[in-house]
Motif scaffolding. Structure first.
Motif, PDB file in Angstrom:
ATOM      1  N   PRO A 276       0.843  -1.199   0.000  1.00 58.41           N
ATOM      2  CA  PRO A 276       0.000   0.000   0.000  1.00 58.41           C
ATOM      3  C   PRO A 276       0.882   1.254   0.000  1.00 58.41           C
ATOM      4  CG  PRO A 276      -0.764  -1.570   1.632  1.00 58.41           C
ATOM      5  CD  PRO A 276       0.562  -2.079   1.146  1.00 58.41           C
ATOM      6  N   GLY A 277       0.498   2.252  -0.762  1.00 59.00           N
ATOM      7  CA  GLY A 277       1.277   3.475  -0.839  1.00 59.00           C
ATOM      8  C   GLY A 277       2.326   3.474  -1.929  1.00 59.00           C
ATOM      9  N   HIS A 278       2.513   2.343  -2.571  1.00 65.08           N
ATOM     10  CA  HIS A 278       3.462   2.269  -3.689  1.00 65.08           C
ATOM     11  C   HIS A 278       2.930   3.133  -4.844  1.00 65.08           C
ATOM     12  CE1 HIS A 278       5.777   0.592  -7.052  1.00 65.08           C
ATOM     13  NE2 HIS A 278       6.591   0.039  -6.156  1.00 65.08           N
ATOM     14  N   PRO A 279       3.818   3.780  -5.623  1.00 63.11           N
ATOM     15  CA  PRO A 279       3.357   4.610  -6.735  1.00 63.11           C
ATOM     16  C   PRO A 279       2.435   3.905  -7.731  1.00 63.11           C
ATOM     17  CG  PRO A 279       5.682   5.000  -6.308  1.00 63.11           C
ATOM     18  CD  PRO A 279       5.273   3.862  -5.422  1.00 63.11           C
ATOM     19  N   LEU A 280       2.575   2.590  -7.856  1.00 66.06           N
ATOM     20  CA  LEU A 280       1.730   1.858  -8.798  1.00 66.06           C
ATOM     21  C   LEU A 280       0.533   1.188  -8.131  1.00 66.06           C
ATOM     22  CD1 LEU A 280       4.388   0.128 -11.104  1.00 66.06           C
ATOM     23  CD2 LEU A 280       3.013   2.158 -11.573  1.00 66.06           C
ATOM     24  N   ALA A 281       0.286   1.542  -6.869  1.00 66.52           N
ATOM     25  CA  ALA A 281      -0.802   0.885  -6.147  1.00 66.52           C
ATOM     26  C   ALA A 281      -2.163   1.234  -6.720  1.00 66.52           C
ATOM     27  CB  ALA A 281      -0.745   1.249  -4.663  1.00 66.52           C
ATOM     28  N   ASN A 282      -2.303   2.455  -7.243  1.00 64.29           N
ATOM     29  CA  ASN A 282      -3.629   2.899  -7.679  1.00 64.29           C
ATOM     30  C   ASN A 282      -3.675   3.347  -9.134  1.00 64.29           C
ATOM     31  OD1 ASN A 282      -4.912   2.645  -5.045  1.00 64.29           O
ATOM     32  ND2 ASN A 282      -3.604   4.368  -4.436  1.00 64.29           N
ATOM     33  N   SER A 328       8.458 -18.349  -4.657  1.00 66.27           N
ATOM     34  CA  SER A 328       7.150 -18.936  -4.918  1.00 66.27           C
ATOM     35  C   SER A 328       6.262 -18.945  -3.679  1.00 66.27           C
ATOM     36  CB  SER A 328       7.317 -20.375  -5.437  1.00 66.27           C
ATOM     37  OG  SER A 328       8.047 -20.391  -6.633  1.00 66.27           O
ATOM     38  N   SER A 329       6.789 -18.517  -2.544  1.00 70.14           N
ATOM     39  CA  SER A 329       6.029 -18.528  -1.293  1.00 70.14           C
ATOM     40  C   SER A 329       5.278 -17.206  -1.127  1.00 70.14           C
ATOM     41  CB  SER A 329       6.964 -18.748  -0.107  1.00 70.14           C
ATOM     42  OG  SER A 329       6.318 -18.441   1.110  1.00 70.14           O
ATOM     43  N   LEU A 330       3.966 -17.273  -1.009  1.00 69.51           N
ATOM     44  CA  LEU A 330       3.183 -16.058  -0.836  1.00 69.51           C
ATOM     45  C   LEU A 330       3.528 -15.358   0.475  1.00 69.51           C
ATOM     46  CD1 LEU A 330       1.004 -14.153  -1.848  1.00 69.51           C
ATOM     47  CD2 LEU A 330      -0.710 -15.636  -0.789  1.00 69.51           C
ATOM     48  N   VAL A 331       3.824 -16.119   1.498  1.00 73.17           N
ATOM     49  CA  VAL A 331       4.195 -15.519   2.789  1.00 73.17           C
ATOM     50  C   VAL A 331       5.475 -14.703   2.639  1.00 73.17           C
ATOM     51  CG1 VAL A 331       4.911 -16.006   5.156  1.00 73.17           C
ATOM     52  CG2 VAL A 331       3.061 -17.344   4.109  1.00 73.17           C
ATOM     53  N   ALA A 332       6.476 -15.267   1.961  1.00 70.63           N
ATOM     54  CA  ALA A 332       7.730 -14.541   1.757  1.00 70.63           C
ATOM     55  C   ALA A 332       7.540 -13.360   0.814  1.00 70.63           C
ATOM     56  CB  ALA A 332       8.793 -15.490   1.209  1.00 70.63           C
ATOM     57  N   ILE A 333       6.741 -13.540  -0.238  1.00 72.04           N
ATOM     58  CA  ILE A 333       6.476 -12.437  -1.176  1.00 72.04           C
ATOM     59  C   ILE A 333       5.840 -11.267  -0.443  1.00 72.04           C
ATOM     60  CG2 ILE A 333       5.069 -11.733  -3.155  1.00 72.04           C
ATOM     61  CD1 ILE A 333       5.482 -14.545  -4.286  1.00 72.04           C
ATOM     62  N   ARG A 334       4.888 -11.575   0.405  1.00 69.29           N
ATOM     63  CA  ARG A 334       4.201 -10.517   1.156  1.00 69.29           C
ATOM     64  C   ARG A 334       5.190  -9.723   2.002  1.00 69.29           C
ATOM     65  NH1 ARG A 334      -0.298 -13.139   4.272  1.00 69.29           N
ATOM     66  NH2 ARG A 334       1.413 -13.826   5.601  1.00 69.29           N
ATOM     67  N   LEU A 337       7.425  -7.514  -0.225  1.00 73.61           N
ATOM     68  CA  LEU A 337       6.712  -6.352  -0.758  1.00 73.61           C
ATOM     69  C   LEU A 337       6.527  -5.272   0.305  1.00 73.61           C
ATOM     70  CD1 LEU A 337       3.948  -8.055  -2.947  1.00 73.61           C
ATOM     71  CD2 LEU A 337       6.010  -6.887  -3.750  1.00 73.61           C
ATOM     72  N   LEU A 338       6.202  -5.707   1.520  1.00 70.35           N
ATOM     73  CA  LEU A 338       5.931  -4.737   2.588  1.00 70.35           C
ATOM     74  C   LEU A 338       7.177  -3.958   2.986  1.00 70.35           C
ATOM     75  CD1 LEU A 338       3.513  -6.800   4.879  1.00 70.35           C
ATOM     76  CD2 LEU A 338       2.943  -4.866   3.399  1.00 70.35           C
ATOM     77  N   ILE A 359      -3.298  -5.058   3.510  1.00 68.91           N
ATOM     78  CA  ILE A 359      -1.889  -5.422   3.638  1.00 68.91           C
ATOM     79  C   ILE A 359      -1.157  -5.208   2.318  1.00 68.91           C
ATOM     80  CG2 ILE A 359      -0.295  -7.321   4.117  1.00 68.91           C
ATOM     81  CD1 ILE A 359      -2.434  -8.506   5.927  1.00 68.91           C
ATOM     82  N   LEU A 360      -1.814  -5.535   1.194  1.00 68.80           N
ATOM     83  CA  LEU A 360      -1.228  -5.388  -0.127  1.00 68.80           C
ATOM     84  C   LEU A 360      -2.184  -4.613  -1.025  1.00 68.80           C
ATOM     85  CD1 LEU A 360       0.245  -8.971  -0.755  1.00 68.80           C
ATOM     86  CD2 LEU A 360       1.488  -6.936   0.001  1.00 68.80           C
ATOM     87  N   ALA A 361      -1.663  -4.174  -2.155  1.00 70.13           N
ATOM     88  CA  ALA A 361      -2.471  -3.469  -3.146  1.00 70.13           C
ATOM     89  C   ALA A 361      -2.246  -4.104  -4.512  1.00 70.13           C
ATOM     90  CB  ALA A 361      -2.103  -1.987  -3.182  1.00 70.13           C
TER      91      ALA A 361
END
Length: 398
Positions: A276-282, A328-334, A337-338, A359-361
């Protein structure tokens, strides 16, 4: 402990199948080369172990009960896998009147299967609860029957030959069929609904498979469900050996094995996922060139998602990004990204919960040309139980 775990007696199974097909014990004696008393005793033991009556006796012969018909159909399919062993072995003596499998034992097959999986006689013995000499002797007896040498010594144990791997696969599928037969008999008796073993790839494990499992358990509350994750290659190996019933997730092209079939469920596009808040989030990216200069989290190589990721940039005339973390792990990707401005390319439905929680966008529009085929991977000629068939039906409507 189920019946398959008790190592079924191949002679008893062969005799029961012959009685079912020929309608009498006397006629079965000629086919299986056992005496009437031996067949009668074998059937009695088989019925005790299964806890059902397989045949009703009449003046005109023996007739399979409902439970007997269900189980013996599975036995017929199971013994077909053992017939394939003879073809794999390439036996030179063509004058034999008996199929090879009638000279084998379940103990030999289980020993070979375990040594192939473990790559070691000692590890196989430990897993089977037997002594190493017992396992070694069982494999040697199987080698003699098949006129093959199955293993070569290696620095870390033993290395199986191609024939050993193939015969181990047939043995595993034999045991899987017998197990399914017992499950179907148990369902008929009201003793349980059976089991489903699902290989779940990243997209499917987020919502599709869990949702379907919950729906299935509403109808079959006593069913046993296993959801297995891990690399596709490991899941495919388990599927081909009868240790998984179905793989749910991205389909492969071309098919990685002639022994599988794929069934399309839907096509799913990929979105840019960021914190969230990343320039490409919205907002959508202005062009592919903007994306090629950014830092990414990408799927591992040789996966459909990674091929789609690479193809997107190539089709737009840009080199794929070099600053890539493979994950490939969504937990690690999350977590990645954060804590950074990196981007990930994922199906929107895979991170739907994280987006709802803030948590994500996800970028508003999917990236052009990134649709992937999502569906089921099954063994060819696999015959599901009623429970497994219902699971597949629920998947198609989920």
């Amino acid at each position: 402990m189920n019946y398959a775990d008790k190592l079924p007696n191949l002679r008893h199974l062969s005799a029961a199948l012959a009685v079912w097909q020929l309608g009498s014990i006397s006629r079965a004696t000629q086919r299986v080369h056992l005496s009437q008393s031996a067949i009668t005793q074998g059937l009695a033991k088989l019925e005790r172990d299964l806890g059902v009556t397989l045949f009703t006796r009449a003046a005109t012969g023996l007739y399979a009960t409902d439970a007997g018909t269900i189980f013996l159909r599975r036995v017929e399919r199971a013994l077909n896998w053992l017939n394939a062993i003879e073809q794999t072995s390439g036996l030179r003596n063509n004058r034999r009147t008996q199929p090879l499998y009638r000279r084998l034992t379940s103990t030999q097959l289980r020993a070979l299967l375990c040594v192939v999986e473990q790559g070691s006689y000692s590890l196989a013995a430990s897993q089977l609860g037997l002594t190493q000499p017992t396992v070694h002797r069982a494999v040697k007896d199987l080698e003699a029957a098949c006129e093959q040498t199955f293993f070569q010594r290696s620095p870390v144990g033993v290395e199986p030959s191609w024939q050993a791997r193939q015969i181990a696969r047939y043995a595993s599928l034999f045991f899987a069929e017998i197990d399914q037969g017992q499950e179907e008999v148990g369902e008929l008796q009201g003793l349980g609904a059976g089991r489903v073993r699902v290989g779940s790839l990243p997209l499917a494990r987020a919502q599709l498979v869990p949702h379907t499992v919950i729906q299935l358990l509403k109808e079959f509350p006593t069913a046993s469900i296993s959801i297995i994750d891990g690399p596709y290659e490991e899941q495919l190996h388990s599927l081909l050996h009868g240790q998984l019933d179905v793989i749910v997730g991205a389909l492969r092209e071309p098919l990685p094995s002639p022994d599988i079939e794929q069934k399309l469920l839907f096509r799913d596009p990929l979105h840019i996922v960021v914190r969230p808040g990343h320039p490409l989030a919205n907002r959508p990216p202005r062009h592919a060139g903007e994306l090629s200069t950014l830092d990414w989290i990408a799927p591992r190589r040789n996966t459909p998602a990674r091929e789609t990721f690479t193809r997107f940039f190539v089709d737009q005339g840009f080199a794929p990004p070099e600053q890539v973390i493979e994950c490939s792990s969504l937990v690690a990707i999350r977590s990645l990204l954060l804590e950074s401005d990196r981007l990930a390319l994922l199906p929107a439905r895979q991170v739907e919960l994280e987006v709802q929680m803030g948590i994500l966008a996800v970028s508003p529009q999917p990236l052009a040309g990134t649709r992937r085929d999502i569906g089921l991977t099954l063994r060819k000629h696999w015959q599901p139980t009623r429970l497994q068939k219902r699971f597949l039906e629920l998947l198609e409507t989920a």
